[in-house]
Each structure stands twice: as C-alpha cells, then as structure tokens.
Design a protein around this motif. Structure first.
Motif: not given
Length: 208
Positions: A77-82, A123-127
């Motif tokens: 996963f990526r954190q904060g932004s894809p 909260s949608g911070q993990i991609f």
C-alpha cells in the motif's frame, strides 16, 4: 558530643525505617507475582460476537473487512497519496501492534496500534498498490463474527492485562494459526517486569 550521638541515632532510625519500607514493598510485589497466574479451574474459553464493519471502495470490489485482511496479510500500500513513492506493507502482527516496513527499506520498520491504522484506512489515507482509489472502509452494515477468547475468574490486575493483550492478538489473527512464541512473550513480559522491580530494589537497604 551528644549532638553527634543524636545525629547518628536519627540516621540509624532513618535507615531502619527505609529498610522496613523496602521490605514491605518487596513482600507485596513477591505476593503479587505468586498470585499472578490463576489456577486452571479459573480459566475458560468463551465465544465473543465481535461486530465487524463491511465496506466497499471503488475500484476495489472487496468488502471493507476483506481490504483490512489484505493489509494484515501483507498487501502493498501507499500512504497519503497513490503517487507516494514509498511502497509499504504490514510485515508482522502481534498482540498490541502492527509492524510496517517499506519494500525498498527507505523507511525503517515502525509500529502502529491497529485501531490507529484502521482509522487511516477508514478515512481514505491508505491506497492499495493494486488500486488507484483509497481503500476506504465505509460502514453501511455490521456483521457479527464469533471469536474464541480467554476468560478468567477473579484475575489479578497484571493477569487481566495479559488476558486483554492475548485476546486482542486472537481477534487480529482470526482464522490464522496462533504463534505460541508471541503468546508466551505476552505473558512473560508482564511477569518479568514485576520480577525486575523486586530484583532492582531488594539489595538497596544493604548498600545504604
């Protein structure tokens, strides 16, 4: 001259009082260690109905709980932004923390509480690496999942902490084989802390 004798007498009384205080404190701690682990008759296994939240997030079609399990089982996963260049994954799960590391070792392995990481997911911070949209876990409905947990009658305060940590580990690793070494470490960590407290103070009055 009499003043020196009086001062010496006061010092002796002070040292004796301190010895008595340390002795009583160590005696209480040793008694706590002795009753730390309950008898087998006090232990039992109960089935707990845990509310789990389902969710869907585009373009991921899996339910929110499946997203959570993917992350726990090491999905990248990526954190904060894809577009974040750092790709991370959960490398280990124990009773209290998730251990997260980067694939290229740019970020050292760090720990985070499961509830904190779950809030980031919700909260949608993990991609997820396999999706461009965040792995959002919304809460349209609730599903109850049964988990076998440890129950104990009249536990000591320390053993209650051990039981809480153990049960949290069982919840997080639902459906997977439990690691005996991790469970053993949870129990020994608390008992060894009490033993270290006694060992560190038992000889102090003698030194004084």
């Amino acid at each position: 001259m009499e003043g020196i004798f009086i001062l010496e007498g006061l010092l002796i009384l002070l040292i004796l009082g301190y010895q008595l205080r340390v002795y009583k404190s160590n005696k209480d701690k040793i008694a706590e260690i002795a009753r730390l682990f309950p008898a087998r008759e006090q232990l039992s296994v109960t089935r707990d109905g845990q509310k789990m939240t389902d969710a869907a997030a585009a373009p991921i079609t899996a339910a929110g709980e499946e997203i959570w399990e993917k992350l726990l089982y090491g999905e990248n996963f990526r954190q904060g932004s894809p577009a974040n260049p750092v790709v991370q994954r959960v490398v280990a799960v124990d009773a209290d923390y998730l251990h997260i590391g980067a694939l290229d070792d740019v970020v050292p392995v760090y720990t985070v509480a499961p509830e904190v990481f779950r809030q980031q997911v919700e909260s949608g911070q993990i991609f997820l690496e396999s999706a461009s949209a965040p792995a959002v876990m919304t809460k349209p409905k609730e599903e109850t999942v049964a988990t076998d947990l440890i129950a104990v009658q009249a536990p000591s305060a320390t053993f209650q902490q051990i039981t809480g940590s153990t049960n949290e580990y069982l919840r997080l690793n639902k459906g997977a084989a439990a690691d005996f070494d991790i469970l053993k470490d949870v129990a020994e960590r608390h008992s060894e802390a009490l033993d270290s407290e006694v060992q560190s103070t038992i000889a102090t009055p003698l030194y004084v």
